[in-house]
Design a protein around this motif. Structure first.
Motif, PDB file in Angstrom:
ATOM      1  N   GLN A  78     -12.395 -44.232  -6.063  1.00 38.12           N
ATOM      2  CA  GLN A  78     -12.632 -43.309  -7.179  1.00 38.12           C
ATOM      3  C   GLN A  78     -12.821 -41.879  -6.693  1.00 38.12           C
ATOM      4  O   GLN A  78     -12.279 -40.936  -7.271  1.00 38.12           O
ATOM      5  N   LEU A  79     -13.580 -41.700  -5.640  1.00 39.42           N
ATOM      6  CA  LEU A  79     -13.855 -40.338  -5.152  1.00 39.42           C
ATOM      7  C   LEU A  79     -12.580 -39.650  -4.671  1.00 39.42           C
ATOM      8  O   LEU A  79     -12.436 -38.436  -4.834  1.00 39.42           O
ATOM      9  N   LYS A  80     -11.644 -40.399  -4.114  1.00 41.66           N
ATOM     10  CA  LYS A  80     -10.343 -39.809  -3.755  1.00 41.66           C
ATOM     11  C   LYS A  80      -9.658 -39.249  -5.000  1.00 41.66           C
ATOM     12  O   LYS A  80      -9.089 -38.157  -4.963  1.00 41.66           O
ATOM     13  N   LYS A  81      -9.706 -39.992  -6.097  1.00 44.24           N
ATOM     14  CA  LYS A  81      -9.103 -39.526  -7.351  1.00 44.24           C
ATOM     15  C   LYS A  81      -9.774 -38.256  -7.848  1.00 44.24           C
ATOM     16  O   LYS A  81      -9.172 -37.475  -8.579  1.00 44.24           O
ATOM     17  N   GLN A  82     -11.024 -38.056  -7.458  1.00 44.25           N
ATOM     18  CA  GLN A  82     -11.776 -36.873  -7.872  1.00 44.25           C
ATOM     19  C   GLN A  82     -11.607 -35.723  -6.887  1.00 44.25           C
ATOM     20  O   GLN A  82     -12.267 -34.699  -7.003  1.00 44.25           O
ATOM     21  N   ASN A  83     -10.728 -35.899  -5.896  1.00 42.27           N
ATOM     22  CA  ASN A  83     -10.416 -34.913  -4.864  1.00 42.27           C
ATOM     23  C   ASN A  83     -11.520 -34.734  -3.825  1.00 42.27           C
ATOM     24  O   ASN A  83     -11.529 -33.736  -3.099  1.00 42.27           O
ATOM     25  N   VAL A  84     -12.434 -35.677  -3.734  1.00 42.50           N
ATOM     26  CA  VAL A  84     -13.460 -35.614  -2.696  1.00 42.50           C
ATOM     27  C   VAL A  84     -12.797 -35.888  -1.354  1.00 42.50           C
ATOM     28  O   VAL A  84     -11.990 -36.809  -1.220  1.00 42.50           O
ATOM     29  N   VAL A  85     -13.124 -35.086  -0.355  1.00 41.32           N
ATOM     30  CA  VAL A  85     -12.524 -35.192   0.974  1.00 41.32           C
ATOM     31  C   VAL A  85     -13.480 -35.827   1.977  1.00 41.32           C
ATOM     32  O   VAL A  85     -13.077 -36.611   2.816  1.00 41.32           O
ATOM     33  N   ASN A  86     -14.754 -35.475   1.884  1.00 45.31           N
ATOM     34  CA  ASN A  86     -15.744 -35.937   2.866  1.00 45.31           C
ATOM     35  C   ASN A  86     -16.850 -36.737   2.210  1.00 45.31           C
ATOM     36  O   ASN A  86     -17.359 -36.350   1.158  1.00 45.31           O
ATOM     37  N   LEU A  87     -17.244 -37.828   2.875  1.00 44.26           N
ATOM     38  CA  LEU A  87     -18.391 -38.621   2.448  1.00 44.26           C
ATOM     39  C   LEU A  87     -19.490 -38.473   3.486  1.00 44.26           C
ATOM     40  O   LEU A  87     -19.215 -38.492   4.688  1.00 44.26           O
ATOM     41  N   LEU A  88     -20.713 -38.349   3.021  1.00 52.77           N
ATOM     42  CA  LEU A  88     -21.875 -38.267   3.902  1.00 52.77           C
ATOM     43  C   LEU A  88     -22.862 -39.356   3.523  1.00 52.77           C
ATOM     44  O   LEU A  88     -22.999 -39.701   2.348  1.00 52.77           O
ATOM     45  N   SER A  89     -23.553 -39.860   4.532  1.00 47.13           N
ATOM     46  CA  SER A  89     -24.626 -40.813   4.288  1.00 47.13           C
ATOM     47  C   SER A  89     -25.822 -40.408   5.143  1.00 47.13           C
ATOM     48  O   SER A  89     -25.679 -40.142   6.336  1.00 47.13           O
ATOM     49  N   ASN A  90     -26.972 -40.370   4.526  1.00 45.76           N
ATOM     50  CA  ASN A  90     -28.227 -39.980   5.151  1.00 45.76           C
ATOM     51  C   ASN A  90     -28.996 -41.272   5.449  1.00 45.76           C
ATOM     52  O   ASN A  90     -29.350 -41.997   4.523  1.00 45.76           O
TER      53      ASN A  90
ATOM     54  N   TYR B 236     -19.041 -26.682  -1.553  1.00 45.15           N
ATOM     55  CA  TYR B 236     -19.284 -28.045  -1.062  1.00 45.15           C
ATOM     56  C   TYR B 236     -18.798 -29.114  -2.033  1.00 45.15           C
ATOM     57  O   TYR B 236     -19.050 -30.301  -1.815  1.00 45.15           O
ATOM     58  N   GLU B 237     -18.117 -28.737  -3.113  1.00 51.42           N
ATOM     59  CA  GLU B 237     -17.812 -29.691  -4.172  1.00 51.42           C
ATOM     60  C   GLU B 237     -16.930 -30.859  -3.737  1.00 51.42           C
ATOM     61  O   GLU B 237     -16.912 -31.891  -4.403  1.00 51.42           O
ATOM     62  N   LEU B 238     -16.214 -30.729  -2.633  1.00 48.10           N
ATOM     63  CA  LEU B 238     -15.337 -31.818  -2.184  1.00 48.10           C
ATOM     64  C   LEU B 238     -16.009 -32.706  -1.135  1.00 48.10           C
ATOM     65  O   LEU B 238     -15.363 -33.514  -0.485  1.00 48.10           O
ATOM     66  N   THR B 239     -17.321 -32.571  -1.011  1.00 49.60           N
ATOM     67  CA  THR B 239     -18.120 -33.415  -0.126  1.00 49.60           C
ATOM     68  C   THR B 239     -19.176 -34.107  -0.978  1.00 49.60           C
ATOM     69  O   THR B 239     -19.874 -33.462  -1.751  1.00 49.60           O
ATOM     70  N   ALA B 240     -19.260 -35.428  -0.851  1.00 51.02           N
ATOM     71  CA  ALA B 240     -20.221 -36.207  -1.636  1.00 51.02           C
ATOM     72  C   ALA B 240     -21.113 -37.021  -0.714  1.00 51.02           C
ATOM     73  O   ALA B 240     -20.687 -37.467   0.355  1.00 51.02           O
ATOM     74  N   GLU B 241     -22.342 -37.198  -1.141  1.00 52.49           N
ATOM     75  CA  GLU B 241     -23.269 -38.086  -0.445  1.00 52.49           C
ATOM     76  C   GLU B 241     -23.254 -39.416  -1.191  1.00 52.49           C
ATOM     77  O   GLU B 241     -23.276 -39.446  -2.423  1.00 52.49           O
ATOM     78  N   ILE B 242     -23.191 -40.519  -0.443  1.00 48.59           N
ATOM     79  CA  ILE B 242     -23.126 -41.828  -1.084  1.00 48.59           C
ATOM     80  C   ILE B 242     -24.250 -42.729  -0.587  1.00 48.59           C
ATOM     81  O   ILE B 242     -24.757 -42.556   0.518  1.00 48.59           O
ATOM     82  N   SER B 243     -24.622 -43.673  -1.452  1.00 49.97           N
ATOM     83  CA  SER B 243     -25.678 -44.635  -1.137  1.00 49.97           C
ATOM     84  C   SER B 243     -25.306 -45.995  -1.698  1.00 49.97           C
ATOM     85  O   SER B 243     -24.649 -46.087  -2.737  1.00 49.97           O
TER      86      SER B 243
END
Length: 187
Positions: A112-124, A82-89
């Motif tokens: 910034q997250l694109k530079k870190q290779n994050v592909v997916n953003l999630l928000s709860n 799951y490392e390429l998916t981040a939760e943001i707030s």
């Protein structure tokens, strides 16, 4: 309330007290946060320091160094798959929700997250929080999940929705996750 020029910078432990002041009304008066009591400055200092090891934690401030909001990312799940998916707030000072501060903070996070290779953003998001749902939809998030009765606050159960945004239209694997601590802010 007119906010002047907003600048984004990396959070520091010295920001913890002002972050607590912004966050406290969300905890005490709303179900936007499911925390039951306001974390103290020491706890927020720990959260900032811990987050910055792997993810961005940003502050929005004006030219007079007044802090208007903050945003951060975190792991969706600790498993490597799951490392390429981040939760943001994002949280902004109450009564400044329509000043564009959240948009500026999310843009900085996404870049910034694109530079870190994050592909997916999630928000709860707590179901019924129309402001947050509309904000996320405006920024390309789609509703992807609904969990009934998962949060209990103010003597009642609350539902949660998950919203997701893909940072890349091409599903090609961009490479391993790069921790935020490997970057000089502004890279």
């Amino acid at each position: 309330m007119a906010v002047h020029k907003i600048m984004i910078r990396k959070a520091t432990s010295e920001d913890a007290q002002e972050i607590v002041a912004i966050y406290a009304p969300y905890v005490v008066k709303t179900t936007i946060s499911f925390e039951q009591s306001v974390p103290d400055v020491a706890e927020f200092t720990k959260r900032i320091t811990s987050t910055l090891q792997n993810y961005p934690y940003y502050i929005a401030q004006d030219e007079d160094e007044n802090i208007w909001g903050y945003a951060y990312a975190g792991a969706y799940n600790s498993r490597t798959s799951y490392e390429l998916t981040a939760e943001i707030s994002v949280y902004v000072k109450q009564n400044s929700e329509h000043e564009g501060i959240g948009t500026i903070l999310y843009k900085a996070l996404e870049d910034q997250l694109k530079k870190q290779n994050v592909v997916n953003l999630l928000s709860n998001i707590t179901a019924g929080n129309q402001k947050s749902e509309k904000f996320h939809e405006k920024h390309g998030f789609k509703r992807v999940g609904y969990l009934p009765h998962v949060g209990y606050k103010f003597d009642s159960w609350h539902d949660v929705i998950w919203m997701q945004k893909a940072l890349y239209s091409d599903p090609t694997y961009p490479g391993r996750f790069i921790p935020f601590s490997k970057f000089s802010y502004g890279d």
